[in-house]
Design a protein around this motif. Structure first.
Motif: not given
Length: 158
Positions: A32-55
């Protein structure tokens, strides 16, 4: 020959990183570390954006080479075309690996969503307890909805 292998390699690498991020997210949810959760959510978004871009690049490339119909591109057209290709076994293998990784990521994300939902319900219950609310004690509002009764306004405290 259409250069699809580099795009699928990029997608595979992003899916592997996404899988790692989802595992880290699960442990962050456990602690339950909110800062880590927010940072990981940001990483997830950038990775998903990269996958969408490649697709999107893959789709535009397939349209350019006439594999997909420009007005109604459909992956079924791509897979039908790919099945007819004898010299693209590497791409077929990469697609299978990407599908497997994608399913693993979806399952991990659903698990994290269930953990997050449980944490939210628990935190809401604890917050209501701190406020003196009891979920079982509810009253009707003027518009017909219900709301919890605060211990400050109960008959026993009057």
């Amino acid at each position: 020959m259409i250069p699809l292998a580099p795009l699928f390699i990029q997608i595979k690498e992003n899916l592997e990183r996404l899988s790692e991020v989802l595992l880290r997210e699960r442990s962050a949810l456990a602690t339950a570390t909110p800062d880590d959760i927010l940072q990981l959510a940001s990483e997830k978004k950038s990775l998903l954006d990269a996958i969408d871009s490649a697709n999107a690049k893959r789709q535009s490339m397939l349209i350019k080479f006439g594999v997909l119909h420009p007005k109604q591109p459909d992956d079924k057209q791509f897979f039908d075309w790919l099945d007819q290709q004898d010299n693209m076994e590497d791409v077929k293998l990469l697609i299978a690996e990407c599908d497997e990784l994608l399913n693993e990521c979806k399952q991990a994300n659903q698990t994290n969503a269930r953990v997050l939902s449980t944490l939210q319900r628990r935190n809401k219950a604890l917050f209501e307890m701190l406020q003196g609310h009891n979920r079982k004690n509810k009253v009707y509002t003027s518009n017909g909805n219900t709301k919890p009764v605060s211990s400050k306004h109960t008959i026993g405290r009057a």
